[in-house]
Design a protein around this motif. Structure first.
Motif, short mmCIF file in Angstrom:
data_model
loop_
_atom_site.label_atom_id
_atom_site.label_comp_id
_atom_site.label_asym_id
_atom_site.label_seq_id
_atom_site.Cartn_x
_atom_site.Cartn_y
_atom_site.Cartn_z
N MET A 154 0.90 -1.21 0.13
CA MET A 154 0.15 0.10 0.07
C MET A 154 0.76 1.30 -0.03
SD MET A 154 -2.68 1.78 0.00
CE MET A 154 -4.02 0.48 0.43
N LEU A 155 1.76 1.21 0.96
CA LEU A 155 2.58 2.53 0.76
C LEU A 155 4.12 2.06 1.03
CD1 LEU A 155 2.96 5.64 1.57
CD2 LEU A 155 3.09 5.05 4.00
N GLU A 156 4.88 2.59 -0.01
CA GLU A 156 6.24 2.03 -0.10
C GLU A 156 7.15 3.54 -0.14
OE1 GLU A 156 7.18 -0.71 -3.48
OE2 GLU A 156 4.95 -0.19 -3.95
N ILE A 157 8.09 3.47 1.06
CA ILE A 157 8.98 4.49 1.20
C ILE A 157 10.32 3.96 0.68
CG2 ILE A 157 9.99 6.21 2.84
CD1 ILE A 157 7.34 5.56 4.66
N ASN A 158 10.97 4.40 -0.35
CA ASN A 158 12.14 3.75 -0.90
C ASN A 158 13.31 4.83 -0.76
OD1 ASN A 158 10.65 1.47 -1.91
ND2 ASN A 158 9.82 2.66 -3.60
N ASP A 159 14.31 4.37 -0.42
CA ASP A 159 15.51 5.04 -0.24
C ASP A 159 15.51 6.35 0.06
OD1 ASP A 159 17.56 3.07 -0.59
OD2 ASP A 159 17.36 2.97 -2.68
N VAL A 160 14.81 6.87 1.09
CA VAL A 160 14.27 8.16 1.28
C VAL A 160 15.41 8.92 2.24
CG1 VAL A 160 12.91 9.58 2.75
CG2 VAL A 160 11.97 8.08 1.04
N ARG A 161 15.84 9.98 1.85
CA ARG A 161 16.87 10.75 2.60
C ARG A 161 16.22 12.15 2.73
NH1 ARG A 161 21.58 11.38 -0.91
NH2 ARG A 161 21.22 8.99 -0.81
N ALA A 162 15.90 12.46 4.00
CA ALA A 162 15.26 13.62 4.33
C ALA A 162 15.66 14.06 5.91
CB ALA A 162 13.71 13.35 4.50
N GLY A 163 15.22 15.48 5.92
CA GLY A 163 15.68 16.11 7.13
C GLY A 163 15.24 17.44 7.16
N TYR A 164 15.82 18.38 7.79
CA TYR A 164 15.33 19.70 8.27
C TYR A 164 16.56 20.67 7.79
CZ TYR A 164 11.97 17.19 10.92
OH TYR A 164 11.16 16.33 11.41
N ASP A 165 16.40 21.71 7.02
CA ASP A 165 17.32 22.49 6.12
C ASP A 165 18.56 21.65 5.97
OD1 ASP A 165 15.77 24.71 6.99
OD2 ASP A 165 16.54 24.69 9.19
N ARG A 166 19.73 21.99 6.57
CA ARG A 166 20.94 21.30 6.03
C ARG A 166 21.26 19.88 6.80
NH1 ARG A 166 25.21 26.12 4.57
NH2 ARG A 166 24.10 27.33 2.88
N THR A 167 20.35 19.60 7.89
CA THR A 167 20.55 18.41 8.61
C THR A 167 19.71 17.15 8.09
OG1 THR A 167 20.81 19.97 10.49
CG2 THR A 167 20.07 17.75 10.95
N THR A 168 20.51 16.17 7.54
CA THR A 168 19.98 15.10 7.28
C THR A 168 19.46 14.22 8.55
OG1 THR A 168 21.10 15.10 5.31
CG2 THR A 168 20.21 12.78 5.86
N VAL A 169 18.33 13.74 8.62
CA VAL A 169 17.72 12.89 9.32
C VAL A 169 17.49 11.41 9.14
CG1 VAL A 169 15.92 12.47 11.24
CG2 VAL A 169 16.33 14.98 10.84
N LEU A 170 17.11 11.11 7.93
CA LEU A 170 16.81 9.91 7.63
C LEU A 170 17.66 9.83 6.53
CD1 LEU A 170 12.89 10.12 6.83
CD2 LEU A 170 14.10 9.00 9.02
N HIS A 171 18.49 8.38 6.59
CA HIS A 171 19.56 8.28 5.54
C HIS A 171 19.11 7.10 4.81
CE1 HIS A 171 22.33 10.95 7.58
NE2 HIS A 171 21.68 10.52 8.81
N ASP A 172 18.55 7.09 3.59
CA ASP A 172 18.30 6.13 2.77
C ASP A 172 17.42 5.02 3.27
OD1 ASP A 172 19.92 7.37 1.11
OD2 ASP A 172 21.86 6.36 1.59
N VAL A 173 16.41 5.19 3.89
CA VAL A 173 15.36 4.49 4.73
C VAL A 173 14.39 3.81 3.77
CG1 VAL A 173 13.48 4.49 6.36
CG2 VAL A 173 15.70 5.63 6.81
N THR A 174 14.08 2.56 3.67
CA THR A 174 13.24 1.99 3.23
C THR A 174 12.24 1.22 4.09
OG1 THR A 174 14.47 1.59 1.15
CG2 THR A 174 12.72 0.11 1.28
N VAL A 175 10.83 1.48 4.02
CA VAL A 175 9.78 0.78 4.74
C VAL A 175 8.86 0.41 3.64
CG1 VAL A 175 8.12 1.39 6.39
CG2 VAL A 175 10.51 2.07 6.90
N ALA A 176 8.12 -0.52 3.94
CA ALA A 176 6.85 -0.79 3.15
C ALA A 176 5.76 -1.18 4.21
CB ALA A 176 7.30 -2.33 2.46
N VAL A 177 4.48 -0.75 3.81
CA VAL A 177 3.46 -1.02 4.56
C VAL A 177 2.48 -1.99 3.65
CG1 VAL A 177 1.49 -0.02 5.82
CG2 VAL A 177 3.44 1.24 5.67
N PRO A 178 2.16 -3.09 4.21
CA PRO A 178 1.34 -4.27 3.36
C PRO A 178 -0.03 -3.52 3.46
CG PRO A 178 1.56 -4.94 5.70
CD PRO A 178 2.52 -3.76 5.50
N HIS A 179 -0.77 -4.07 2.05
CA HIS A 179 -2.21 -4.19 2.07
C HIS A 179 -2.89 -4.43 3.23
CE1 HIS A 179 -2.63 -2.23 -1.90
NE2 HIS A 179 -1.65 -2.79 -2.35
#
Length: 232
Positions: free
Chosen positions: A1-26
């Motif tokens: 249902m939801l796939e988060i693939n290789d996500v890199r994200a954060g706030y301004d110049r600070t990276t909080v998530l480093h290539d995170v992959t998470v999958a939520v089943p139907h």
């Protein structure tokens, strides 16, 4: 249902998530666990479009929604319950539910309100009380009910049992388990209570410093492995 693939994200110049992959089943539950500061809330905010990733993709039922705004994700069936038992404090319980139901692009309406109140009967008894006068546990139940009246396909819950009295924790746990069991709804659950998370989840992910350090099938048999992963 939801796939988060290789996500890199954060706030301004600070990276909080480093290539995170998470999958939520139907029609299932995926649980994300980790200590404070691990990036769990940032993951949910990125999934909901409140933070735009610098790398990676977010897919909803196969559709790339990485660049969609939060309201566009809501229209596609996503609902988000952040930390903090959020509500409109000067409105009554009933008014909180009607306001969200009337504004829902998926047409929750009165039937959806009735269904939400069936899940949390105490809210029906408190329908005329201002939300700001409810207890913390009652406000948390209201926050979840407000999300459910939008008739979501996927529900994002950020530590729904945090700071809640044990009796209400049990009620919230029962509700999440029943929602997962009846089908038609997927849940991405961020939770500190390992036992609850493992009873609810088909998949689990442990975050540490913004990275997935452990993952696998959920269930009570995985509880020991998760506790060991969190103790490192």
């Amino acid at each position: 249902m939801l796939e988060i693939n290789d996500v890199r994200a954060g706030y301004d110049r600070t990276t909080v998530l480093h290539d995170v992959t998470v999958a939520v089943p139907h029609d299932g539950v995926a649980a994300v666990l980790g200590h404070n500061g691990a990036g769990k809330s940032t993951l949910l905010r990125t999934a909901m479009g409140l933070i735009r990733p610098s790398h990676g993709t977010v897919l909803l039922d196969g559709e790339d929604i990485t660049r969609l705004a939060p309201h566009q994700r809501v229209a596609r069936g996503m609902a988000y319950v952040p930390q903090g038992q959020q509500s409109f404090p000067h409105l009554t319980t009933a008014e909180n539910l009607r306001l969200v139901a009337d504004g829902s692009p998926r047409g929750g309406g009165r039937d959806a309100i009735t269904e939400a109140l069936d899940l949390f009967p105490v809210l029906r008894e408190l329908s005329h009380r201002r939300a700001g006068l409810l207890s913390g546990g009652q406000r948390q139940q209201l926050a979840i009910a407000r999300a459910l009246v939008t008739r979501p396909r996927i529900l994002l819950l950020d530590e729904p049992t945090e700071g809640i009295q044990p009796s209400v924790v049990a009620e919230i746990e029962t509700t999440v388990l029943s929602l997962a069991a009846r089908g038609g709804l997927s849940v991405l659950l961020v939770e500190q209570h390992v036992g609850f998370a493992m009873r609810a989840a088909e998949r689990y992910y442990v975050l540490e410093a913004g990275r997935v350090t452990s993952s696998g099938e959920g269930g009570t048999g995985a509880e020991r492995m998760v506790r060991e992963a969190l103790s490192v």
